[in-house]
Design an enzyme around this catalytic site. Structure first.
Site, mmCIF file in Angstrom:
data_model
loop_
_atom_site.group_PDB
_atom_site.id
_atom_site.type_symbol
_atom_site.label_atom_id
_atom_site.label_comp_id
_atom_site.label_asym_id
_atom_site.label_seq_id
_atom_site.Cartn_x
_atom_site.Cartn_y
_atom_site.Cartn_z
ATOM 1 N N GLY A 120 0.810 -1.227 0.000
ATOM 2 C CA GLY A 120 0.000 0.000 0.000
ATOM 3 C C GLY A 120 0.833 1.262 0.000
ATOM 4 O O GLY A 120 0.554 2.193 0.758
ATOM 5 N N ASN A 178 1.829 -2.266 5.485
ATOM 6 C CA ASN A 178 1.215 -0.947 5.694
ATOM 7 C C ASN A 178 -0.206 -0.858 5.143
ATOM 8 O O ASN A 178 -1.028 -0.124 5.689
ATOM 9 C CB ASN A 178 2.099 0.115 5.031
ATOM 10 C CG ASN A 178 1.374 1.428 4.847
ATOM 11 O OD1 ASN A 178 1.251 2.223 5.768
ATOM 12 N ND2 ASN A 178 0.856 1.667 3.633
ATOM 13 N N SER A 216 -2.212 0.478 14.945
ATOM 14 C CA SER A 216 -2.807 1.791 15.236
ATOM 15 C C SER A 216 -3.048 1.907 16.735
ATOM 16 O O SER A 216 -3.304 0.889 17.401
ATOM 17 C CB SER A 216 -4.153 1.922 14.516
ATOM 18 O OG SER A 216 -4.852 3.065 14.991
ATOM 19 N N TYR A 273 -12.292 -2.092 12.589
ATOM 20 C CA TYR A 273 -10.925 -1.634 12.296
ATOM 21 C C TYR A 273 -10.024 -1.838 13.521
ATOM 22 O O TYR A 273 -8.921 -2.366 13.420
ATOM 23 C CB TYR A 273 -11.000 -0.162 11.890
ATOM 24 C CG TYR A 273 -9.671 0.511 11.641
ATOM 25 C CD1 TYR A 273 -9.002 0.353 10.428
ATOM 26 C CD2 TYR A 273 -9.087 1.330 12.609
ATOM 27 C CE1 TYR A 273 -7.787 0.992 10.200
ATOM 28 C CE2 TYR A 273 -7.878 1.973 12.388
ATOM 29 C CZ TYR A 273 -7.226 1.802 11.182
ATOM 30 O OH TYR A 273 -6.029 2.425 10.953
ATOM 31 N N ALA A 328 -10.370 -3.907 15.926
ATOM 32 C CA ALA A 328 -10.146 -5.344 16.153
ATOM 33 C C ALA A 328 -9.037 -5.861 15.250
ATOM 34 O O ALA A 328 -8.172 -6.632 15.680
ATOM 35 C CB ALA A 328 -11.441 -6.122 15.903
HETATM 36 P P1 NAP Z 1 -4.476 5.646 2.824
HETATM 37 O O1 NAP Z 1 -3.986 7.031 2.591
HETATM 38 O O2 NAP Z 1 -5.914 5.321 2.620
HETATM 39 O O3 NAP Z 1 -3.560 4.633 1.925
HETATM 40 C C1 NAP Z 1 -3.821 3.252 1.939
HETATM 41 C C2 NAP Z 1 -2.894 2.562 0.952
HETATM 42 O O4 NAP Z 1 -3.256 1.159 0.923
HETATM 43 C C3 NAP Z 1 -3.044 3.073 -0.476
HETATM 44 O O5 NAP Z 1 -1.816 2.912 -1.162
HETATM 45 C C4 NAP Z 1 -4.086 2.114 -1.055
HETATM 46 O O6 NAP Z 1 -4.052 2.090 -2.484
HETATM 47 C C5 NAP Z 1 -3.622 0.799 -0.418
HETATM 48 N N1 NAP Z 1 -4.697 -0.195 -0.405
HETATM 49 C C6 NAP Z 1 -5.985 -0.025 0.004
HETATM 50 N N2 NAP Z 1 -6.678 -1.141 -0.191
HETATM 51 C C7 NAP Z 1 -5.804 -2.054 -0.744
HETATM 52 C C8 NAP Z 1 -5.926 -3.404 -1.178
HETATM 53 N N3 NAP Z 1 -7.105 -4.076 -1.085
HETATM 54 N N4 NAP Z 1 -4.830 -4.029 -1.694
HETATM 55 C C9 NAP Z 1 -3.648 -3.363 -1.791
HETATM 56 N N5 NAP Z 1 -3.469 -2.107 -1.389
HETATM 57 C C10 NAP Z 1 -4.544 -1.454 -0.870
HETATM 58 O O7 NAP Z 1 -4.150 5.170 4.321
HETATM 59 P P2 NAP Z 1 -2.995 5.647 5.321
HETATM 60 O O8 NAP Z 1 -3.547 6.626 6.247
HETATM 61 O O9 NAP Z 1 -1.753 5.935 4.559
HETATM 62 O O10 NAP Z 1 -2.821 4.290 6.151
HETATM 63 C C11 NAP Z 1 -1.701 3.428 6.001
HETATM 64 C C12 NAP Z 1 -1.684 2.465 7.191
HETATM 65 O O11 NAP Z 1 -1.552 3.217 8.393
HETATM 66 C C13 NAP Z 1 -2.968 1.653 7.337
HETATM 67 O O12 NAP Z 1 -2.669 0.346 7.744
HETATM 68 C C14 NAP Z 1 -3.718 2.381 8.428
HETATM 69 O O13 NAP Z 1 -4.608 1.541 9.092
HETATM 70 C C15 NAP Z 1 -2.578 2.836 9.295
HETATM 71 N N6 NAP Z 1 -2.886 3.969 10.167
HETATM 72 C C16 NAP Z 1 -3.331 5.138 9.647
HETATM 73 C C17 NAP Z 1 -3.635 6.191 10.511
HETATM 74 C C18 NAP Z 1 -4.145 7.534 10.014
HETATM 75 O O14 NAP Z 1 -4.512 8.372 10.848
HETATM 76 N N7 NAP Z 1 -4.183 7.763 8.719
HETATM 77 C C19 NAP Z 1 -3.461 6.032 11.889
HETATM 78 C C20 NAP Z 1 -2.989 4.838 12.382
HETATM 79 C C21 NAP Z 1 -2.698 3.803 11.509
HETATM 80 P P3 NAP Z 1 -5.372 1.619 -3.367
HETATM 81 O O15 NAP Z 1 -6.558 2.242 -2.728
HETATM 82 O O16 NAP Z 1 -5.076 2.085 -4.759
HETATM 83 O O17 NAP Z 1 -5.386 0.113 -3.295
#
Ligand code: NAP
Length: 246
Positions: free
Chosen positions: A14, A89, A141, A154, A156
């Site tokens: 991702g 990720n 997270s 989420y 969980a």
């Molecule tokens: P994001 O901006 O929504 O990016 C998610 C990434 O994952 C994108 O590259 C997306 O590309 C890819 N993805 C989504 N569905 C996918 C699938 N089925 N297969 C392959 N790739 C997929 O999210 P983010 O905020 O960067 O989050 C990254 C990680 O950090 C996640 O695990 C999230 O739970 C964690 N996190 C985020 C936060 C926050 O506040 N943002 C806080 C704590 C933890 P496509 O949609 O093109 O597939």
């Protein structure tokens, strides 16, 4: 050049945007070879492909699908023959109280966050076991630790990733492979667009660092965890949240 002098091979799931893109950027900057996947490409992916054609690989893949996960890992092995670092990720969130959540939303979150991570890690850890080295980082997270209203499924899956980290660290520790989680607080990415302005302001007010997290805040900790000099650090959940849960 001997394999020892070759740049390490890093897999970031991702990595097309958000936190994953920040992690890819950090590893490309330090000279690593980096492979990433997502369902669709982004301008960042196109840029990296032309900036570092020998050190960057993008594979379109939906990691909720075990065959796609295998295609992704196989493509990395075919290109570079090994994987030194895996950063799990890719993740997705669906808001809403559990009582009202559809089957489809429930499956979307579990199929990617938990099963997708397991598919990729199963394949990559086999390779690492054979080479008796490697480092795995799972992006969980703080909501997997403290919970968040409206994010039960989420939360969980994120708590499950921390469990995965602890168990896998025990499985792989004697083979020189470390496994850790990073539990970020709230980051400024597309995922946090689900939170309204009031919620974001409240989070900032409660955060000792006085701001939301940036991808680079997390990417630097990933670098630290996968540094071979930190091989005694394994099975841990590292909270990186500006002090929010302190
Ligand atoms: P994001 O901006 O929504 O990016 C998610 C990434 O994952 C994108 O590259 C997306 O590309 C890819 N993805 C989504 N569905 C996918 C699938 N089925 N297969 C392959 N790739 C997929 O999210 P983010 O905020 O960067 O989050 C990254 C990680 O950090 C996640 O695990 C999230 O739970 C964690 N996190 C985020 C936060 C926050 O506040 N943002 C806080 C704590 C933890 P496509 O949609 O093109 O597939």
């Amino acid at each position: 050049m001997s394999e020892q002098n070759d740049p390490r091979v890093v897999v970031v799931t991702g990595g097309s945007r958000g936190l994953g893109a920040g992690i890819v950027r950090e590893f490309l900057d330090d000279g690593s070879r980096v492979a990433t996947c997502s369902r669709s490409a982004t301008p960042a992916v196109e840029e990296w492909a032309s900036e570092a054609p020998d050190r960057f690989l993008f594979v379109p893949a939906d990691l909720a699908d075990a065959d796609d996960a295998k295609r992704f890992v196989d493509a990395v092995i075919e290109r570079w023959g090994r994987i030194d670092v895996l950063v799990n990720n890719a993740g997705v969130a669906r808001d809403g109280i559990l009582g009202m959540m559809s089957d489809e939303d429930l499956d979307t979150v579990i199929d990617l966050n938990l099963k997708g991570t397991l598919y990729v890690t199963r394949l990559v850890s086999r390779r690492m076991l054979a080479r008796r080295s490697g480092a795995i980082v799972n992006i969980s997270s703080i909501v997997g630790i403290s919970g968040y209203r409206g994010l039960t499924v989420y939360s969980a899956t994120k708590a499950a990733l921390d469990g995965l980290t602890r168990a896998l660290a025990r499985e792989l520790g004697s083979r020189g492979i470390t496994v850790n989680s990073i539990a970020p607080g709230y980051l400024r990415t597309e995922m946090s667009h689900g939170l309204d302005e009031d919620q974001l302001q409240q989070i900032v007010r409660r955060t000792p660092a006085g701001r939301l997290g940036e991808p680079a805040d997390i990417a630097r900790v990933v670098q630290f965890l996968v540094d071979p000099r930190n091989s005694y650090l394994t099975g841990q959940v590292i909270v990186v949240d500006g002090g929010l849960t302190s």
